[in-house]
Write a protein that holds these residues in place. Structure first.
Motif, PDB file in Angstrom:
ATOM      1  N   ASP A 272      51.298  37.552  33.415  1.00 43.92           N
ATOM      2  CA  ASP A 272      51.399  38.456  34.862  1.00 43.92           C
ATOM      3  C   ASP A 272      52.208  38.816  34.962  1.00 43.92           C
ATOM      4  O   ASP A 272      53.498  39.839  34.303  1.00 43.92           O
ATOM      5  CB  ASP A 272      51.672  36.443  35.536  1.00 43.92           C
ATOM      6  CG  ASP A 272      50.792  35.759  35.037  1.00 43.92           C
ATOM      7  OD1 ASP A 272      49.924  35.819  34.528  1.00 43.92           O
ATOM      8  OD2 ASP A 272      51.079  34.718  35.638  1.00 43.92           O
ATOM      9  N   ARG A 273      52.173  39.927  35.914  1.00 50.20           N
ATOM     10  CA  ARG A 273      52.293  41.301  36.020  1.00 50.20           C
ATOM     11  C   ARG A 273      53.894  41.019  36.274  1.00 50.20           C
ATOM     12  O   ARG A 273      54.491  40.138  37.452  1.00 50.20           O
ATOM     13  CB  ARG A 273      52.001  42.535  37.681  1.00 50.20           C
ATOM     14  CG  ARG A 273      50.034  42.617  37.167  1.00 50.20           C
ATOM     15  CD  ARG A 273      49.466  42.992  38.182  1.00 50.20           C
ATOM     16  NE  ARG A 273      48.372  43.163  37.998  1.00 50.20           N
ATOM     17  CZ  ARG A 273      47.762  44.240  37.624  1.00 50.20           C
ATOM     18  NH1 ARG A 273      48.969  44.777  37.540  1.00 50.20           N
ATOM     19  NH2 ARG A 273      46.662  44.647  37.458  1.00 50.20           N
ATOM     20  N   ARG A 279      51.019  44.789  32.958  1.00 53.67           N
ATOM     21  CA  ARG A 279      51.130  43.224  32.398  1.00 53.67           C
ATOM     22  C   ARG A 279      52.036  43.584  31.264  1.00 53.67           C
ATOM     23  O   ARG A 279      51.654  43.874  29.718  1.00 53.67           O
ATOM     24  CB  ARG A 279      49.692  43.445  32.103  1.00 53.67           C
ATOM     25  CG  ARG A 279      49.137  42.903  33.215  1.00 53.67           C
ATOM     26  CD  ARG A 279      47.955  42.504  32.927  1.00 53.67           C
ATOM     27  NE  ARG A 279      48.049  40.453  32.682  1.00 53.67           N
ATOM     28  CZ  ARG A 279      46.874  40.316  31.847  1.00 53.67           C
ATOM     29  NH1 ARG A 279      45.723  41.178  31.934  1.00 53.67           N
ATOM     30  NH2 ARG A 279      47.364  39.071  31.555  1.00 53.67           N
TER      31      ARG A 279
END
Length: 334
Positions: A272-273, A279
């Motif tokens: 996830d970011r 990412r």
């Protein structure tokens, strides 16, 4: 006291067989010239047989920084490994780098290409700044071409290559093993075996397969499994040459679901970011038979020439990137 110290030393550091070089668990077999773990080793030595130290060929330090940080003692050389990853995780680049690092060590490499023609498979090296022309000329690299004969317009494809592709194709001509029917797994296996024999690959080198997804388009899933099991027996277990195959991770139906086929599985994922507009990529060892590995995810990135490199555990990921105009660029080693 001295006798006790000697006994403790022998217990902690057992005698090593002069033939197989493994520890001698019981009383050694002796013939005045050496000490052996068994009659089989003693008789083999008397017949003039010599065995290399197991560490010389039974472990492979890959040279790929994120992998080696997780597998400190090396990958068993009789392993069939799967690189299972999301799109965008540099799975293809990892396979190319593993072959390049083998060449860098002075070992041979075989690249089995289902997804691309030989010139494109070689171009993957050049995109990283890795010149494989010397390896082609020195007979240390083979491309098993499982792509070209699937083209309806094969001759036209060859005629339309640009000057660079034509040059590379001509330079690699003697290093290409053509497979005329890649849907016949016996013919593919024969092509790989021929490449191994050409390079005299036993207890040295590496085989990469790109990719199992493309192979599955030619064979049913069970056919791919049968092909891999046979190849694992003939190459990994008989020759002590590791094979690395790549495939996309596609949920419950991906290749890694059949864990029994592989000795090791390397998972690659996009997180996830964790940093603005990025990412991050991570890899981990899911399984590796016969070797210790760290059970953790390593964050990594990629640079041409350098290949894949790991972030330190306390590194701020944003330090590795510049952000602007919607682009992301590594700052490492500028």
């Amino acid at each position: 006291m001295t006798e006790q110290l000697n006994a403790d030393y022998t217990t902690e550091y057992p005698l090593e067989c002069d033939h197989c070089h493994y520890p001698i668990p019981d009383e050694p077999e002796e013939n005045g010239e050496g000490r052996y773990c068994s009659t089989a080793c003693l008789e083999a030595a008397e017949d003039g047989s010599t065995m290399a130290e197991p560490s010389a060929y039974k472990r492979v330090v890959t040279g790929v920084e994120p992998l080696d940080s997780l597998i400190p003692n090396g990958v068993p050389a009789d392993s069939l490994l799967l690189l299972s990853g999301d799109e965008g995780t540099r799975r293809t680049e990892l396979g190319v780098e593993l072959a390049w690092r083998a060449l860098e060590r002075g070992e041979p490499a075989v690249v089995v290409s289902f997804a691309d023609p030989p010139t494109t498979a070689l171009e993957r090296f050049y995109q990283n700044g890795w010149n494989v022309l010397p390896a082609l000329e020195n007979d240390r690299l083979r491309i098993v071409d499982c792509f070209t004969h699937r083209l309806d317009d094969r001759d036209e494809f060859i005629d339309q290559r640009n000057e660079w592709a034509e040059f590379v194709g001509e330079a690699a001509e003697d290093a290409i093993v053509e497979v005329r029917d890649p849907s016949d797994r016996r013919e593919v296996t024969h092509g790989i075996q021929r490449a191994l024999e050409d390079l005299e690959m036993t207890e040295t080198g590496l085989v990469t397969i790109d990719s199992l997804d493309e192979l599955e388009s030619l064979l049913q899933r069970e056919g791919v499994h049968d092909f891999l099991r046979g190849l694992r027996a003939r190459v990994c277990k008989a020759r002590f040459v590791p094979i690395v195959a790549s495939a996309a991770a596609t949920g419950e139906d991906d290749f890694s679901a059949a864990e029994y086929v592989f000795d090791g599985i390397i998972d690659l994922r996009l997180t996830d970011r964790l940093a603005p507009d990025a990412r991050l990529k991570q890899l981990a060892v899911r399984k590796l038979v016969g070797a210790q590995f760290l059970p953790q995810w390593v964050t990594y990135e990629y640079e041409p020439a350098r290949g894949l490199f790991a972030f330190g555990p306390n590194t701020d990921a944003q330090q590795h990137y510049e952000f602007g105009n919607g682009t992301m660029q590594s700052n490492q080693h500028r």
